[in-house]
Write a protein that holds these residues in place. Sequence first.
Motif, mmCIF file in Angstrom:
data_model
loop_
_atom_site.group_PDB
_atom_site.id
_atom_site.type_symbol
_atom_site.label_atom_id
_atom_site.label_comp_id
_atom_site.label_asym_id
_atom_site.label_seq_id
_atom_site.Cartn_x
_atom_site.Cartn_y
_atom_site.Cartn_z
ATOM 1 N N LEU A 22 -49.632 26.047 -48.205
ATOM 2 C CA LEU A 22 -50.692 26.919 -47.686
ATOM 3 C C LEU A 22 -51.977 26.118 -47.501
ATOM 4 O O LEU A 22 -52.267 25.207 -48.273
ATOM 5 N N PRO A 23 -52.758 26.438 -46.497
ATOM 6 C CA PRO A 23 -54.035 25.746 -46.302
ATOM 7 C C PRO A 23 -54.975 25.993 -47.485
ATOM 8 O O PRO A 23 -54.909 27.037 -48.139
ATOM 9 N N LEU A 24 -55.853 25.052 -47.737
ATOM 10 C CA LEU A 24 -56.792 25.154 -48.852
ATOM 11 C C LEU A 24 -57.580 26.465 -48.859
ATOM 12 O O LEU A 24 -57.697 27.096 -49.908
ATOM 13 N N PRO A 25 -58.127 26.934 -47.724
ATOM 14 C CA PRO A 25 -58.871 28.200 -47.771
ATOM 15 C C PRO A 25 -58.025 29.380 -48.259
ATOM 16 O O PRO A 25 -58.532 30.282 -48.913
ATOM 17 N N VAL A 26 -56.746 29.365 -47.975
ATOM 18 C CA VAL A 26 -55.861 30.439 -48.438
ATOM 19 C C VAL A 26 -55.618 30.295 -49.933
ATOM 20 O O VAL A 26 -55.678 31.265 -50.682
#
Length: 64
Positions: free
Chosen positions: A15-19
């Motif tokens: 998952l992307p860091l912001p998620v």
Amino acid sequence: MPWSSTYYPASMKNLPLPVREKALQVIPGTTQLFEEPGTLEQVAVQARNGFRRWLVGATAGHPA
């Protein structure tokens, strides 16, 4: 152990860091009444950390 941008469950590694930063943490053994010893304190610490991270950063530079 609380999650962070570098420590998180393996299932979240793609998952992307912001998620990952928005993921909720489950406090084991907690029920809706927080009767278990120490669980309310753990929730309070996590809430404080979340407020510091998201709300204080969002208001930086704005007068109180």
